[in-house]
Design a protein around this motif. Structure first.
Motif, PDB file in Angstrom:
ATOM      1  N   ALA A   5      -4.688   4.197  -4.387  1.00 30.84           N
ATOM      2  CA  ALA A   5      -4.727   5.050  -5.767  1.00 30.84           C
ATOM      3  C   ALA A   5      -3.030   5.949  -5.174  1.00 30.84           C
ATOM      4  CB  ALA A   5      -5.268   6.788  -5.661  1.00 30.84           C
ATOM      5  N   LEU A   6      -3.035   5.915  -3.969  1.00 32.37           N
ATOM      6  CA  LEU A   6      -0.979   6.493  -3.794  1.00 32.37           C
ATOM      7  C   LEU A   6      -0.472   5.917  -3.910  1.00 32.37           C
ATOM      8  CD1 LEU A   6      -1.751   8.654  -0.923  1.00 32.37           C
ATOM      9  CD2 LEU A   6      -1.131   9.716  -3.474  1.00 32.37           C
ATOM     10  N   PHE A   7      -0.607   4.332  -3.834  1.00 29.45           N
ATOM     11  CA  PHE A   7       0.018   3.263  -4.431  1.00 29.45           C
ATOM     12  C   PHE A   7       0.762   2.511  -5.341  1.00 29.45           C
ATOM     13  CE2 PHE A   7       1.222  -1.089  -5.387  1.00 29.45           C
ATOM     14  CZ  PHE A   7       1.142  -1.467  -4.281  1.00 29.45           C
ATOM     15  N   TYR A  25      -3.661  -1.519   1.841  1.00 31.26           N
ATOM     16  CA  TYR A  25      -4.892  -1.299   2.279  1.00 31.26           C
ATOM     17  C   TYR A  25      -5.121  -2.811   3.222  1.00 31.26           C
ATOM     18  CZ  TYR A  25      -8.175   1.027   5.672  1.00 31.26           C
ATOM     19  OH  TYR A  25      -9.228   1.094   6.493  1.00 31.26           O
ATOM     20  N   ASN A  26      -5.219  -2.469   4.872  1.00 29.85           N
ATOM     21  CA  ASN A  26      -4.955  -3.736   5.419  1.00 29.85           C
ATOM     22  C   ASN A  26      -4.246  -4.684   5.203  1.00 29.85           C
ATOM     23  OD1 ASN A  26      -7.345  -3.691   7.356  1.00 29.85           O
ATOM     24  ND2 ASN A  26      -7.866  -5.873   6.226  1.00 29.85           N
ATOM     25  N   ARG A  27      -2.873  -4.715   4.236  1.00 34.78           N
ATOM     26  CA  ARG A  27      -1.883  -5.625   4.188  1.00 34.78           C
ATOM     27  C   ARG A  27      -1.364  -4.939   5.541  1.00 34.78           C
ATOM     28  NH1 ARG A  27      -0.204  -6.374   0.044  1.00 34.78           N
ATOM     29  NH2 ARG A  27      -0.012  -9.278   0.068  1.00 34.78           N
ATOM     30  N   ILE A  68       4.373  -3.973   3.425  1.00 34.57           N
ATOM     31  CA  ILE A  68       3.762  -3.263   3.846  1.00 34.57           C
ATOM     32  C   ILE A  68       4.089  -2.452   5.320  1.00 34.57           C
ATOM     33  CG2 ILE A  68       0.892  -2.134   3.747  1.00 34.57           C
ATOM     34  CD1 ILE A  68       2.726  -3.170   0.752  1.00 34.57           C
ATOM     35  N   GLU A  69       3.681  -0.839   5.383  1.00 33.23           N
ATOM     36  CA  GLU A  69       3.807  -0.576   6.860  1.00 33.23           C
ATOM     37  C   GLU A  69       2.773  -0.011   7.094  1.00 33.23           C
ATOM     38  OE1 GLU A  69       7.501   1.891   7.192  1.00 33.23           O
ATOM     39  OE2 GLU A  69       8.700   0.458   6.424  1.00 33.23           O
ATOM     40  N   LEU A  70       2.379   0.923   8.166  1.00 33.86           N
ATOM     41  CA  LEU A  70       1.239   1.074   8.499  1.00 33.86           C
ATOM     42  C   LEU A  70       1.483   2.315   9.254  1.00 33.86           C
ATOM     43  CD1 LEU A  70      -1.874   1.686   9.634  1.00 33.86           C
ATOM     44  CD2 LEU A  70      -1.748  -0.388  10.903  1.00 33.86           C
ATOM     45  N   PHE A  71       1.477   3.568   9.151  1.00 34.31           N
ATOM     46  CA  PHE A  71       1.017   4.693  10.119  1.00 34.31           C
ATOM     47  C   PHE A  71      -0.364   5.104  10.194  1.00 34.31           C
ATOM     48  CE2 PHE A  71       1.924   6.575   6.295  1.00 34.31           C
ATOM     49  CZ  PHE A  71       1.938   7.966   6.438  1.00 34.31           C
ATOM     50  N   ARG A  72      -0.458   5.936  11.433  1.00 31.77           N
ATOM     51  CA  ARG A  72      -1.753   7.072  11.897  1.00 31.77           C
ATOM     52  C   ARG A  72      -1.317   8.337  11.215  1.00 31.77           C
ATOM     53  NH1 ARG A  72      -6.007   4.024  12.804  1.00 31.77           N
ATOM     54  NH2 ARG A  72      -7.031   5.874  13.213  1.00 31.77           N
ATOM     55  N   PHE A 127       1.116   2.031   3.499  1.00 33.20           N
ATOM     56  CA  PHE A 127       1.805   2.368   1.550  1.00 33.20           C
ATOM     57  C   PHE A 127       3.130   1.193   1.939  1.00 33.20           C
ATOM     58  CE2 PHE A 127       4.032   3.800   4.857  1.00 33.20           C
ATOM     59  CZ  PHE A 127       5.846   4.132   4.852  1.00 33.20           C
ATOM     60  N   CYS A 128       3.391   1.223   1.172  1.00 25.93           N
ATOM     61  CA  CYS A 128       4.694  -0.139   0.751  1.00 25.93           C
ATOM     62  C   CYS A 128       5.937   1.162   0.362  1.00 25.93           C
ATOM     63  CB  CYS A 128       5.074  -0.886  -0.736  1.00 25.93           C
ATOM     64  SG  CYS A 128       6.118  -1.209  -1.006  1.00 25.93           S
ATOM     65  N   PRO A 129       6.914   1.725   1.474  1.00 22.47           N
ATOM     66  CA  PRO A 129       8.278   1.743   1.577  1.00 22.47           C
ATOM     67  C   PRO A 129       9.216   2.360  -0.176  1.00 22.47           C
ATOM     68  CG  PRO A 129       8.812   0.800   3.217  1.00 22.47           C
ATOM     69  CD  PRO A 129       6.803   0.174   2.870  1.00 22.47           C
ATOM     70  N   ALA A 130       8.657   0.965  -0.400  1.00 24.72           N
ATOM     71  CA  ALA A 130      10.081   0.739  -1.349  1.00 24.72           C
ATOM     72  C   ALA A 130       9.075   1.633  -2.941  1.00 24.72           C
ATOM     73  CB  ALA A 130      10.055  -0.980  -1.824  1.00 24.72           C
TER      74      ALA A 130
END
Length: 274
Positions: free
Chosen positions: A179-181, A241-243, A255-259, A267-270
Motif C-alpha cells: 500500500a505504501l508503494f 514485497y519479497n522482491r 527494490i530495497e529491503l531493511f528491517r 520499498f522503491c527508493p525512487a
C-alpha cells in the motif's frame, strides 16, 4: 500467518455451507491452543444454530443462538468444510471438528497451535480481544480524515502506524509495504508529517491492495490454503514485497529491503523518496 485477505477468503469459502445450519456434534481432540479450548464447548454448542459467519479483523465470528464462537487461525491455522458422511481420519494437527446436521463438518487444523477457538456469551464487540480494535479498512469509516487525525497525534514511522490494529485492522506486513508503494510514501516517513493528499492516497491504496488480495484468494508465501485447499495467488501481483534486488515494476530501480520494528520492509527508493 493468515492476514485479513486470507481470513476473509476462508470466511467466504465456509459460509455458504454452514450459515443457518444446526450443530449436531463438536469434537475437541486437543484443547492446547493459544488459549485452552473450553472443555464444555461440545455441550455448549450442541444443537445451537449458526446464524451468520462474520469477520472482525483476523477473527471469524460464528453468531449462534446464545453467543459467539471466535476462531483465530494463528500462524498456521486452516479451516476446511468436509463431507461428514465420508470416512476421513483426522491427523495429529486436526484439533477441532464441528459437525452440522446438514451433513458437513468444519475441521480446524493448526500445526503450531497458535490459533484460538473461543466461546463467549457476552456481546462479542466487548470481548477483550476485539474491544480495542480500530476500524475495518474496507469500511467507509476508515477514510482520509480519520487517518490524518490519528497520524497527527503520533511520531512514529508510517508503516508501523498502519500496521497497528488499534489504528486500523488487517494491514499486515505484506499489505503495508504494498500500500505504501502504491501511495508513493516512504515507509520511514513520520506520521505527523502526513499531508491530506497523502492520507487520501494511502487510504485508497490500502483499500485497493486488500481488495485485490481478497479477489486473488490471499497471498501464499508459506503455507496458507483456503477452505478448499487452494493457495492464494496475490503473491504473483506483489510490486515490492519479497522482491529485494529486482527492478521496480514501475521505474526499474532495484527494490530495497531493511528491517523496521523487526519486520522486513520492502520499498522503491525512487518511487517512495523521503
Amino acid at each position: 500467518m493468515p492476514e485479513l485477505p486470507e481470513v476473509e477468503t476462508s470466511r467466504r469459502g465456509i459460509a455458504p455451507f454452514l450459515e443457518q445450519q444446526n450443530i449436531a456434534e463438536v469434537i475437541v481432540r486437543d484443547h492446547r491452543l493459544r488459549w485452552p479450548v473450553n472443555p464444555d464447548l461440545p455441550q455448549i454448542l450442541a444443537e445451537q444454530r449458526v446464524h451468520q459467519i462474520r469477520r472482525r479483523a483476523k477473527y471469524l465470528l460464528f453468531d449462534c443462538d446464545s453467543g459467539t464462537l471466535l476462531i483465530h487461525l494463528g500462524m498456521s491455522g486452516r479451516l476446511r468444510v468436509l463431507d461428514a458422511s465420508q470416512p476421513l481420519q483426522p491427523d495429529k494437527h486436526d484439533h477441532v471438528d464441528i459437525v452440522f446436521e446438514n451433513g458437513y463438518r468444519l475441521r480446524y487444523t493448526d500445526p503450531r497451535r497458535f490459533g484460538a477457538v473461543i466461546w463467549t456469551h457476552e456481546p462479542v464487540e466487548l470481548h477483550p480481544l476485539l474491544s480495542h480494535l480500530g476500524p475495518e479498512p474496507l469500511e467507509a469509516d476508515f477514510d482520509a480524515d480519520y487517518l490524518l487525525d490519528k497520524a497527527s497525534k503520533r511520531q512514529v514511522a508510517i508503516k508501523t502506524f498502519i500496521m497497528n490494529a488499534e489504528i486500523v485492522v488487517g494491514v499486515g506486513n505484506i499489505y503495508a509495504s504494498e500500500a505504501l508503494f502504491m501511495a508513493g510514501i516512504h515507509p520511514k516517513m513520520i506520521t505527523a508529517q502526513l499531508k491530506r493528499n497523502q492520507a487520501f492516497k494511502l487510504v485508497e491504496a490500502i483499500k485497493a491492495v486488500l481488495g485485490k488480495a481478497i479477489a486473488a484468494g490471499g497471498t501464499t508465501l508459506r503455507d496458507f490454503r483456503d477452505s478448499e485447499g487452494n493457495p492464494g495467488y496475490f503473491a504473483q501481483e506483489l510490486q515490492v514485497y519479497n522482491r529485494a534486488g529486482l527492478g521496480c515494476r514501475q521505474c526499474g530501480h532495484p527494490i530495497e529491503l531493511f528491517r523496521q520494528a523487526n519486520r522486513a520492509t520492502y520499498f522503491c527508493p525512487a518511487c517512495q523518496g523521503l
